[in-house]
Write a protein that holds these residues in place. Structure first.
Motif, PDB file in Angstrom:
ATOM      1  N   MET A   1       0.755  -0.938   0.182  1.00  0.00           N
ATOM      2  CA  MET A   1      -0.283   0.235  -0.041  1.00  0.00           C
ATOM      3  C   MET A   1       1.000   1.364   0.086  1.00  0.00           C
ATOM      4  O   MET A   1       2.159   1.240   0.161  1.00  0.00           O
ATOM      5  N   SER A   2       0.363   2.376  -0.874  1.00  0.00           N
ATOM      6  CA  SER A   2       1.075   3.450  -0.897  1.00  0.00           C
ATOM      7  C   SER A   2       1.000   4.237   0.391  1.00  0.00           C
ATOM      8  O   SER A   2       0.777   4.092   1.681  1.00  0.00           O
ATOM      9  N   ASP A   3       2.275   5.212   0.660  1.00  0.00           N
ATOM     10  CA  ASP A   3       1.913   5.841   2.191  1.00  0.00           C
ATOM     11  C   ASP A   3       1.348   6.889   1.372  1.00  0.00           C
ATOM     12  O   ASP A   3       1.375   7.679   0.480  1.00  0.00           O
ATOM     13  N   VAL A   4       0.718   7.738   2.684  1.00  0.00           N
ATOM     14  CA  VAL A   4      -0.099   9.279   2.699  1.00  0.00           C
ATOM     15  C   VAL A   4       1.041  10.448   2.257  1.00  0.00           C
ATOM     16  O   VAL A   4       1.974  10.219   3.090  1.00  0.00           O
ATOM     17  N   LEU A   5       0.926  10.448   1.015  1.00  0.00           N
ATOM     18  CA  LEU A   5       1.514  12.257   0.523  1.00  0.00           C
ATOM     19  C   LEU A   5       1.700  13.153   1.616  1.00  0.00           C
ATOM     20  O   LEU A   5       0.597  13.652   1.550  1.00  0.00           O
ATOM     21  N   LEU A 262      -5.804   8.297 -14.159  1.00  0.00           N
ATOM     22  CA  LEU A 262      -4.797   7.203 -14.448  1.00  0.00           C
ATOM     23  C   LEU A 262      -4.180   6.899 -15.126  1.00  0.00           C
ATOM     24  O   LEU A 262      -2.135   6.370 -14.492  1.00  0.00           O
ATOM     25  N   ARG A 263      -4.157   5.830 -16.042  1.00  0.00           N
ATOM     26  CA  ARG A 263      -3.077   5.427 -16.934  1.00  0.00           C
ATOM     27  C   ARG A 263      -2.989   6.821 -17.609  1.00  0.00           C
ATOM     28  O   ARG A 263      -1.031   7.036 -17.323  1.00  0.00           O
ATOM     29  N   GLU A 264      -2.786   7.793 -17.493  1.00  0.00           N
ATOM     30  CA  GLU A 264      -1.668   8.743 -17.896  1.00  0.00           C
ATOM     31  C   GLU A 264      -0.739   9.227 -17.082  1.00  0.00           C
ATOM     32  O   GLU A 264       0.828   9.091 -16.556  1.00  0.00           O
ATOM     33  N   ALA A 265      -1.523   9.070 -15.342  1.00  0.00           N
ATOM     34  CA  ALA A 265      -0.654   8.744 -14.445  1.00  0.00           C
ATOM     35  C   ALA A 265       0.172   8.685 -13.894  1.00  0.00           C
ATOM     36  O   ALA A 265       1.432   8.250 -13.530  1.00  0.00           O
ATOM     37  N   SER A 266       0.032   7.022 -14.579  1.00  0.00           N
ATOM     38  CA  SER A 266       1.060   5.477 -14.097  1.00  0.00           C
ATOM     39  C   SER A 266       1.786   5.907 -15.647  1.00  0.00           C
ATOM     40  O   SER A 266       2.925   5.343 -15.521  1.00  0.00           O
ATOM     41  N   TYR A 267       1.745   5.960 -16.722  1.00  0.00           N
ATOM     42  CA  TYR A 267       2.955   6.817 -17.540  1.00  0.00           C
ATOM     43  C   TYR A 267       4.134   7.822 -17.200  1.00  0.00           C
ATOM     44  O   TYR A 267       4.760   7.372 -17.689  1.00  0.00           O
ATOM     45  N   PHE A 268       2.989   8.486 -16.523  1.00  0.00           N
ATOM     46  CA  PHE A 268       4.005  10.073 -15.958  1.00  0.00           C
ATOM     47  C   PHE A 268       5.124   9.336 -15.126  1.00  0.00           C
ATOM     48  O   PHE A 268       6.374   9.517 -14.970  1.00  0.00           O
ATOM     49  N   VAL A 269       4.265   8.200 -14.151  1.00  0.00           N
ATOM     50  CA  VAL A 269       5.401   7.772 -13.203  1.00  0.00           C
ATOM     51  C   VAL A 269       6.284   7.291 -13.252  1.00  0.00           C
ATOM     52  O   VAL A 269       7.746   7.335 -13.245  1.00  0.00           O
ATOM     53  N   GLU A 270       6.132   6.372 -14.426  1.00  0.00           N
ATOM     54  CA  GLU A 270       7.284   5.141 -15.350  1.00  0.00           C
ATOM     55  C   GLU A 270       8.421   5.748 -15.661  1.00  0.00           C
ATOM     56  O   GLU A 270       9.180   5.924 -16.056  1.00  0.00           O
ATOM     57  N   LEU A 336     -10.222   1.732  -8.733  1.00  0.00           N
ATOM     58  CA  LEU A 336      -9.446   2.609  -9.780  1.00  0.00           C
ATOM     59  C   LEU A 336      -8.442   2.954  -9.511  1.00  0.00           C
ATOM     60  O   LEU A 336      -6.975   2.162  -9.675  1.00  0.00           O
ATOM     61  N   LEU A 337      -8.219   3.312  -8.007  1.00  0.00           N
ATOM     62  CA  LEU A 337      -6.215   3.808  -7.351  1.00  0.00           C
ATOM     63  C   LEU A 337      -5.999   2.907  -6.581  1.00  0.00           C
ATOM     64  O   LEU A 337      -5.057   2.808  -6.969  1.00  0.00           O
ATOM     65  N   ALA A 338      -6.855   1.407  -5.935  1.00  0.00           N
ATOM     66  CA  ALA A 338      -5.668   0.707  -5.953  1.00  0.00           C
ATOM     67  C   ALA A 338      -5.569  -0.149  -6.854  1.00  0.00           C
ATOM     68  O   ALA A 338      -4.062  -0.327  -5.966  1.00  0.00           O
ATOM     69  N   ARG A 339      -5.797   0.260  -7.985  1.00  0.00           N
ATOM     70  CA  ARG A 339      -5.181  -0.548  -9.105  1.00  0.00           C
ATOM     71  C   ARG A 339      -3.520   0.551  -9.151  1.00  0.00           C
ATOM     72  O   ARG A 339      -2.934  -0.480  -9.502  1.00  0.00           O
ATOM     73  N   PHE A 340      -4.152   1.845  -9.309  1.00  0.00           N
ATOM     74  CA  PHE A 340      -2.638   2.456  -9.508  1.00  0.00           C
ATOM     75  C   PHE A 340      -1.763   1.900  -8.186  1.00  0.00           C
ATOM     76  O   PHE A 340      -0.678   2.124  -8.609  1.00  0.00           O
ATOM     77  N   HIS A 344       2.298   1.012  -7.859  1.00  0.00           N
ATOM     78  CA  HIS A 344       3.254   1.982  -7.864  1.00  0.00           C
ATOM     79  C   HIS A 344       3.204   2.199  -6.774  1.00  0.00           C
ATOM     80  O   HIS A 344       2.591   3.341  -5.779  1.00  0.00           O
ATOM     81  N   PRO A 345       3.342   0.897  -5.406  1.00  0.00           N
ATOM     82  CA  PRO A 345       2.969   0.649  -4.131  1.00  0.00           C
ATOM     83  C   PRO A 345       4.087   1.577  -3.576  1.00  0.00           C
ATOM     84  O   PRO A 345       4.047   2.699  -2.548  1.00  0.00           O
ATOM     85  N   GLU A 346       4.974   2.471  -4.440  1.00  0.00           N
ATOM     86  CA  GLU A 346       6.199   3.114  -3.486  1.00  0.00           C
ATOM     87  C   GLU A 346       5.824   4.796  -3.893  1.00  0.00           C
ATOM     88  O   GLU A 346       6.605   5.461  -3.455  1.00  0.00           O
TER      89      GLU A 346
END
Length: 376
Positions: A1-5, A262-270, A336-340, A344-346
């Motif tokens: 699970m991702s940390d809180v920003l 979120l797909r665009e966000a995932s691509y950007f994170v990578e 959807l956010l859980a899938r993200f 990207h758990p980090e």
């Protein structure tokens, strides 16, 4: 699970000098950037926000009649931050003009600014807006007048255009077809025939905003004048790229809880990871948390019971059905956010609940800032 920003930790850190808000169009980057800048100023930072959005609503929200190409301090009655808040809106053409004046002498700069070919590429060349946003960022950072710069990236088909802009624009202006344009001035009529015979007429046709027989002459004159400042052009692009990779810069990816965003966000994170650029986290904007501990099934059952009852209660029934819809929406966003986060758990994440209306003043921006800093 991702940390809180932890947004306050990010903006309070004195080592944090640049925050870049990025993501696909229509997800609230501009409002997020302004809210971050406002909160940072109120917490003691000397802050400037660079926005790309030409809409007047942001200027009005900041209590200003309009935003210009140079920072303007936000001074509103009752607004007394511990630090300072400045704001500006990118004027792509004026930024390009200013860059020409810096790198070329007065006479050559005037030749460039009056050249029809320059007037076209400075407003419509692919990547110009993204490059000029980075150019303006470099200018702001060079002054040392602010200890925090918050950047709202340009709305574009791909959020990655902002990162690619310096290389793309530099390569385009240094490309073989463009460099052929110096031929006519160096070799007279033979050079002109050589360019045309090389197939440049196809390129000239593509640049449809310039018409008439002056195309090649104007373009050649532009490249001759531009030649002397091209090294400085690329050097500034290199320095700004280094700034974006430095330890004092953080990227915030802003996304709506929707599949495409979120797909665009995932691509950007990578991509940020590949480019070794510092990612602070994801802002999941305009979410819809559940406001009462009542399941969708329970709400629908209660609504149907009211509908069948002898005492009519249409308002209560409607509220229950609205709540059921809200629960269904919240469940969908959570999935959807859980899938993200599984992918990207980090990446730290913060959810920002949607406001009941558009932001139109400092109080609205302050509310967004509070929601950014408070994980619901």
């Amino acid at each position: 699970m991702s940390d809180v920003l932890e947004v306050d930790r990010l903006i309070d850190d004195p080592e944090s000098r640049v925050i870049v808000c990025c993501g696909s169009g229509g997800v609230g980057k501009t409002t997020t950037a302004a809210a971050l800048a406002l909160r940072a100023a109120e917490r003691g930072r000397q802050t400037v926000v660079l926005t790309i959005d030409p809409a007047r609503r942001l200027a009005q929200a900041l209590g200003l009649r309009e935003l210009g190409n140079h920072p303007k301090q936000v001074r509103v009655e009752g607004f007394e931050p511990k630090g300072e808040l400045w704001a500006m809106m990118l004027d792509m053409r004026r930024t390009f003009d200013d860059m020409v004046r810096v790198h070329a002498g007065p006479e050559r700069a005037e030749q460039l600014l009056q050249n029809p070919f320059y007037q076209t590429i400075s407003t419509s060349f692919s990547g110009t807006q993204e490059y000029m946003a980075m150019e303006k960022l470099g200018q702001l950072a060079a002054t040392d007048e602010w200890d925090l710069i918050v950047v709202d990236t340009p709305p574009s088909r791909s959020a990655l255009d902002f990162l690619d802009a310096p290389t793309r624009l530099s390569s385009a202006l240094d490309g073989r077809m463009i460099r052929l344009l110096t031929g006519p001035a160096k070799a007279g009529g033979w050079g002109l025939r050589k360019v045309v015979n090389a197939g440049f007429s196809m390129f000239a046709k593509a640049v449809s905003t310039i018409i008439g027989g002056q195309l090649l002459t104007d373009a050649s004159a532009f490249m001759q004048a531009f030649d002397s400042m091209f090294g400085g052009f690329r050097e500034r692009a290199r320095k700004t790229s280094e700034l974006l990779r430095s330890g004092g810069t953080s990227f915030l990816v802003v996304a709506a809880p929707e599949p495409d965003a979120l797909r665009e966000a995932s691509y950007f994170v990578e991509r940020l990871s590949e480019e070794s650029m510092p990612l602070a986290g994801l802002v999941a904007n305009r979410t819809h948390p559940v406001l009462a501990p009542l399941s969708s099934a329970e709400a629908i059952a209660a609504a149907e019971q009211l509908a069948k009852g002898e005492a009519s209660a249409p308002l209560a029934e409607a509220v229950l059905r609205l709540h059921a819809d809200r629960v269904a929406l919240a469940d969908r966003e959570t999935r959807l956010l859980a899938r993200f986060t599984r992918a990207h758990p980090e990446v730290p994440l913060v959810r920002v609940p949607a406001l009941p209306s558009d932001v139109h003043d400092l109080e609205g921006l302050r509310d967004i800032g509070t929601r950014l800093a408070t994980q619901s």
